[in-house]
Design a protein around this motif. Structure first.
Motif, mmCIF file in Angstrom:
data_model
loop_
_atom_site.group_PDB
_atom_site.id
_atom_site.type_symbol
_atom_site.label_atom_id
_atom_site.label_comp_id
_atom_site.label_asym_id
_atom_site.label_seq_id
_atom_site.Cartn_x
_atom_site.Cartn_y
_atom_site.Cartn_z
ATOM 1 N N GLY A 1 -10.808 -5.955 50.305
ATOM 2 C CA GLY A 1 -11.324 -7.259 49.921
ATOM 3 C C GLY A 1 -11.196 -8.318 50.998
ATOM 4 N N ARG A 2 -10.962 -7.904 52.237
ATOM 5 C CA ARG A 2 -10.781 -8.850 53.338
ATOM 6 C C ARG A 2 -11.766 -8.588 54.476
ATOM 7 N NH1 ARG A 2 -5.032 -7.428 54.604
ATOM 8 N NH2 ARG A 2 -5.660 -8.337 56.566
ATOM 9 N N SER A 3 -12.858 -7.914 54.190
ATOM 10 C CA SER A 3 -13.920 -7.593 55.160
ATOM 11 C C SER A 3 -13.490 -6.592 56.226
ATOM 12 C CB SER A 3 -14.471 -8.865 55.828
ATOM 13 O OG SER A 3 -15.041 -9.699 54.851
ATOM 14 N N LEU A 4 -12.359 -5.937 56.044
ATOM 15 C CA LEU A 4 -11.937 -4.929 57.014
ATOM 16 C C LEU A 4 -12.794 -3.668 56.918
ATOM 17 C CD1 LEU A 4 -8.049 -5.318 56.790
ATOM 18 C CD2 LEU A 4 -9.632 -6.360 58.435
ATOM 19 N N GLY A 5 -13.377 -3.432 55.741
ATOM 20 C CA GLY A 5 -14.297 -2.306 55.596
ATOM 21 C C GLY A 5 -15.493 -2.433 56.530
ATOM 22 N N ASP A 6 -15.923 -3.672 56.773
ATOM 23 C CA ASP A 6 -17.016 -3.885 57.726
ATOM 24 C C ASP A 6 -16.627 -3.355 59.103
ATOM 25 O OD1 ASP A 6 -18.507 -5.138 55.735
ATOM 26 O OD2 ASP A 6 -17.961 -7.154 56.384
ATOM 27 N N GLU A 7 -15.364 -3.587 59.472
ATOM 28 C CA GLU A 7 -14.895 -3.092 60.774
ATOM 29 C C GLU A 7 -14.831 -1.570 60.802
ATOM 30 O OE1 GLU A 7 -11.742 -5.148 62.861
ATOM 31 O OE2 GLU A 7 -11.833 -6.752 61.363
ATOM 32 N N LEU A 8 -14.422 -0.951 59.687
ATOM 33 C CA LEU A 8 -14.417 0.518 59.625
ATOM 34 C C LEU A 8 -15.832 1.049 59.829
ATOM 35 C CD1 LEU A 8 -12.151 1.426 56.553
ATOM 36 C CD2 LEU A 8 -11.515 1.433 58.967
ATOM 37 N N ASP A 9 -16.789 0.443 59.131
ATOM 38 C CA ASP A 9 -18.172 0.903 59.217
ATOM 39 C C ASP A 9 -18.738 0.682 60.614
ATOM 40 O OD1 ASP A 9 -20.572 1.970 57.789
ATOM 41 O OD2 ASP A 9 -21.386 0.008 58.344
ATOM 42 N N THR A 10 -18.490 -0.472 61.194
ATOM 43 C CA THR A 10 -18.966 -0.746 62.556
ATOM 44 C C THR A 10 -18.387 0.258 63.539
ATOM 45 O OG1 THR A 10 -19.286 -3.085 62.100
ATOM 46 C CG2 THR A 10 -18.996 -2.473 64.414
ATOM 47 N N PHE A 11 -17.086 0.511 63.424
ATOM 48 C CA PHE A 11 -16.427 1.468 64.312
ATOM 49 C C PHE A 11 -17.021 2.870 64.136
ATOM 50 C CE2 PHE A 11 -13.305 4.783 65.017
ATOM 51 C CZ PHE A 11 -12.955 4.540 66.338
ATOM 52 N N ALA A 12 -17.171 3.298 62.880
ATOM 53 C CA ALA A 12 -17.697 4.646 62.620
ATOM 54 C C ALA A 12 -19.109 4.802 63.163
ATOM 55 C CB ALA A 12 -17.680 4.932 61.110
ATOM 56 N N CYS A 13 -19.957 3.825 62.892
ATOM 57 C CA CYS A 13 -21.346 3.924 63.347
ATOM 58 C C CYS A 13 -21.440 3.903 64.866
ATOM 59 C CB CYS A 13 -22.185 2.813 62.724
ATOM 60 S SG CYS A 13 -22.397 3.033 60.935
ATOM 61 N N GLN A 14 -20.647 3.066 65.513
ATOM 62 C CA GLN A 14 -20.651 3.028 66.981
ATOM 63 C C GLN A 14 -20.136 4.343 67.560
ATOM 64 O OE1 GLN A 14 -22.003 0.559 69.028
ATOM 65 N NE2 GLN A 14 -21.798 2.271 70.436
ATOM 66 N N SER A 15 -19.096 4.903 66.960
ATOM 67 C CA SER A 15 -18.561 6.189 67.432
ATOM 68 C C SER A 15 -19.600 7.285 67.318
ATOM 69 C CB SER A 15 -17.308 6.568 66.637
ATOM 70 O OG SER A 15 -16.273 5.655 66.864
ATOM 71 N N LEU A 16 -20.324 7.317 66.209
ATOM 72 C CA LEU A 16 -21.367 8.331 66.039
ATOM 73 C C LEU A 16 -22.526 8.097 67.003
ATOM 74 C CD1 LEU A 16 -21.281 8.651 62.146
ATOM 75 C CD2 LEU A 16 -20.470 10.337 63.824
ATOM 76 N N ARG A 17 -22.900 6.837 67.210
ATOM 77 C CA ARG A 17 -23.936 6.511 68.204
ATOM 78 C C ARG A 17 -23.508 6.985 69.585
ATOM 79 N NH1 ARG A 17 -25.140 1.906 65.441
ATOM 80 N NH2 ARG A 17 -23.425 0.750 66.354
ATOM 81 N N ASP A 18 -22.256 6.734 69.921
ATOM 82 C CA ASP A 18 -21.734 7.145 71.229
ATOM 83 C C ASP A 18 -21.804 8.659 71.417
ATOM 84 O OD1 ASP A 18 -21.209 4.478 71.767
ATOM 85 O OD2 ASP A 18 -19.020 4.664 71.490
ATOM 86 N N LYS A 19 -21.784 9.402 70.323
ATOM 87 C CA LYS A 19 -21.898 10.867 70.375
ATOM 88 C C LYS A 19 -23.353 11.323 70.396
ATOM 89 C CE LYS A 19 -17.608 12.314 70.146
ATOM 90 N NZ LYS A 19 -17.020 13.072 71.222
ATOM 91 N N GLY A 20 -24.287 10.365 70.360
ATOM 92 C CA GLY A 20 -25.705 10.700 70.450
ATOM 93 C C GLY A 20 -26.434 10.802 69.125
ATOM 94 N N PHE A 21 -25.758 10.521 68.026
ATOM 95 C CA PHE A 21 -26.419 10.588 66.727
ATOM 96 C C PHE A 21 -27.294 9.353 66.521
ATOM 97 C CE2 PHE A 21 -22.514 13.105 65.952
ATOM 98 C CZ PHE A 21 -23.105 14.306 65.564
#
Length: 158
Positions: free
Chosen positions: A95-115
């Motif tokens: 409830g403190r918008s930290l989930g947004d950071e999890l999602d941003t991190f996950a999506c960037q990590s997957l992008r970095d892997k070429g997905f």
């Protein structure tokens, strides 16, 4: 800059912690521990070995306190799609918008892997998660075969 930092989990040091996080994530996501126990054993003893088989597990820290977990991999039926196996935040971090950071991190990590696409699975009874996924650009791509009440969600990674 975000409030969270991310560190790769160390199986020897962090195994019990990530197992406890994953057990609680199963309760939050699916309403009980039975699925977790069927997959990973009553004490979660098969969870860390499961992580070691082609998954990237990252602990999320707020300062020096571990507050979350992200587990990434490849969607097995279509290896061109990245997969978010788990998102998790401890109760005090929700409830403190930290989930947004999890999602941003996950999506960037997957992008970095070429997905260019990512997929995850959610229970239709987990209304809070569904609202979060939709707000973050995930869209429903249909039911998970042989898992009533579970749907896959997908997101384009720009």
């Amino acid at each position: 800059m975000g409030k969270l930092s991310f560190r790769a989990f160390n199986p020897d040091r962090d195994g019990k912690l990530v197992t406890a996080f994953a057990r609680d994530e199963a309760l939050c996501s699916f309403g009980d521990h039975r699925r977790f126990e069927r997959m990973f054993g009553p004490d979660g003893e098969r969870y860390v070995p499961w992580l070691r088989r082609g998954r990237k597990a990252m602990l999320a820290y707020e300062g020096e306190t571990p507050v979350g977990l992200v587990v990434l991999g490849t969607y097995k039926p279509d290896p061109s799609i990245g997969y978010v196996a788990q998102y998790y935040l401890i109760e005090q971090a929700r409830g403190r918008s930290l989930g947004d950071e999890l999602d941003t991190f996950a999506c960037q990590s997957l992008r970095d892997k070429g997905f260019t696409r990512a997929r995850l699975r959610a229970s239709l009874s987990n209304i809070r998660a569904l609202r979060f996924y939709r707000r973050r650009g995930w869209y429903d791509v249909g039911p998970q075969p042989r898992k009533p009440g579970h749907h896959y969600f997908e997101k384009h990674l720009q």
